[in-house]
Enzyme design. Structure first.
Site, PDB file in Angstrom:
ATOM      1  CB  ALA A 121      -0.984   0.225   1.360  1.00 50.44           C
ATOM      2  CE  LYS A 122       5.534   5.274  -0.210  1.00 56.94           C
ATOM      3  NZ  LYS A 122       6.388   4.326   0.139  1.00 56.94           N
ATOM      4  N   GLY A 123       0.625   5.819   0.802  1.00 62.02           N
ATOM      5  CA  GLY A 123      -0.302   6.984   1.019  1.00 62.02           C
ATOM      6  C   GLY A 123       0.227   8.308   1.203  1.00 62.02           C
TER       7      GLY A 123
END
Ligand code: NAD
Length: 409
Positions: A101-103
């Site tokens: 994931a990444k944000g």
């Protein structure tokens, strides 16, 4: 090729070797969920600021999704999707039980006060707290964020969900962080650098290094390189940097940079631009700042014989081809900078066991993971006559693909 096209290109290079079907490629590349949220905030001057935040959950076939939070003006949907994908392959390459994931938030933190930074972090968590959690998706620091930001993030998450230190990693030690997390990415970079040099019958001791970026990853990488006897001859940050062909005194430079808020003017050094740094006459080039910095033109001029990708995505796809033709050995990001997520995993394990490990144990386990992972990538590269990047993707995609098929659609 932009970053997202490059990520797909690297994926397809490996997928071609693996004979992966088009349907499987589509399944593995498509993110599971993408969120784009509005973060309104009262600025210190009373005005209303409106910011955009992103969280992309790419794949959870191998476990809860994991990936950093980046606060940087260039954060956008494509960048976050690309970095989320990289996390999926990265966690698989080092074989830790996570997906990717990444944000991030598109914001220039240099323009925020401490209070504004806290409010924007809490506002972001208000928007995504239902998506994340110890068994779902576990954020961590990336560019522009640090242990303090993680402390605010976990505190905000706990207002909704109660005591849950394992919901975020990279926390301060006082708030259930792990020994060795802060240094982990830089330390991991140096472990794989030693491993690749060993295969090339060279040693770190006496090797010359040019290092771009002196933030979390770059400064710790510099420290461990220096301790291992390497000569770090040039270092830059966003404002340019310094060089000394005899080797920079890294502990003194670290103190100087903290005291002077930058590298410029370090006694006994001359100034160097980022462009010059990448073309330095050195044995090793370590980009540890932004993505996309090694363009086709730069790749032609790089004089280092080994490039270790401490940053995510520093090499453009066209530049990678040039390195391949020029026999420049590239240790890819999904292996080289995986030390951070590996110690994040150790932090999560400790949080779930309510049991603290000592620094020596964290370092020993990190060494083992990085060396084993490097050896596996190196061996596949030799066996299949492919680059280290393609070998790492073959391992990562293979593990995620097998988990997907075994779990069933
Ligand atoms: P950081 O914010 O602590 O430091 C970033 C550094 O890059 C600073 O020295 C900054 O001055 C420099 N920089 C920014 N823009 C630049 C430019 N245009 N030219 C040259 N230098 C520039 O970030 P970090 O956590 O050290 O992350 C650096 C890289 O490593 C990023 O690509 C990040 O995704 C990757 N990474 C970080 C971690 C981690 O644990 N922090 C883990 C894996 C990968």
């Amino acid at each position: 090729m932009n970053a997202i096209e490059a990520a797909r290109h690297y994926f397809n290079q490996a997928a071609d070797h693996m004979g992966l079907s088009q349907n499987m490629r589509k399944l593995l590349l498509t993110p599971k969920r993408e969120a784009k949220v509005q973060i309104p905030m009262q600025m210190d001057n009373g005005e209303i600021g409106t910011f955009i935040g992103y969280r992309v959950q790419h794949d959870d076939a191998r476990g809860p999704m994991k990936g950093g939070l980046r606060f940087h003006p260039e954060v956008d949907a494509d960048e976050v999707v690309t970095l989320a994908q990289l996390m999926t392959w990265k966690t698989a390459v080092v074989n830790i039980p996570y997906g990717g994931a990444k944000g991030g938030i598109a914001v220039d933190i240099k323009k925020l006060s401490r209070g504004e930074l806290e409010r924007i972090t809490r506002g972001f968590i208000d928007n995504i707290h239902d998506m994340i959690g110890p068994d779902k998706d576990i954020p961590a620091p990336d560019m522009g964020t640090n242990a303090q930001v993680m402390a605010w993030a976990v505190n905000q998450y706990e207002k909704y969900h109660g005591f849950s230190p394992a919901c975020i990693t990279g926390k301060p030690l006082e708030l259930h962080g792990s020994e060795g997390r802060e240094e982990a990415t830089g330390r991991g970079v140096v472990i794989v650098t030693e491993a690749v040099l060993k295969q090339l019958k060279k040693t770190l001791s006496g090797s010359t290094v040019a290092l771009q970026g002196f933030g979390n990853v770059g400064s710790f990488a510099a420290r461990f390189l220096h301790e291992a006897g390497a000569k770090v001859v040039a270092v830059t940050d966003v404002a340019g940097g310094v060089r000394n062909s005899e080797g920079l005194d890294i502990p003194a430079l670290t103190r100087w940079s903290a005291d002077h808020n930058g590298l410029a003017g370090f006694p006994g050094s001359e100034s160097v631009t980022n462009d010059e740094l990448l073309r330095s006459d050195v044995d090793l080039l370590i980009p540890a700042a932004l993505g996309g910095v090694i363009t086709e033109e730069v790749a032609r001029d790089v004089r280092a014989s080994v490039v270790v990708e401490a940053a995510n995505n520093p090499t453009r796809a066209e530049a990678d081809e040039i390195f391949h033709k020029r026999n420049v050995v590239v240790v890819p990001d999904i292996l080289a900078n995986a030390g951070g997520v590996t110690v994040s995993y150790f932090e999560w394990v400790q949080n779930r066991q309510h049991f603290r490990w000592e620094l020596a144990r964290v370092r020993k386990e990190l060494d083992r993971v990085m060396v084993d992972s490097f050896d596996r990538v190196w061996n596949i590269a030799q066996e299949k006559h492919v680059s280290l990047r393609t070998a790492a993707y073959i391992i990562g995609i293979g593990r995620v693909g097998r988990a997907t098929v075994l779990g069933g659609i």
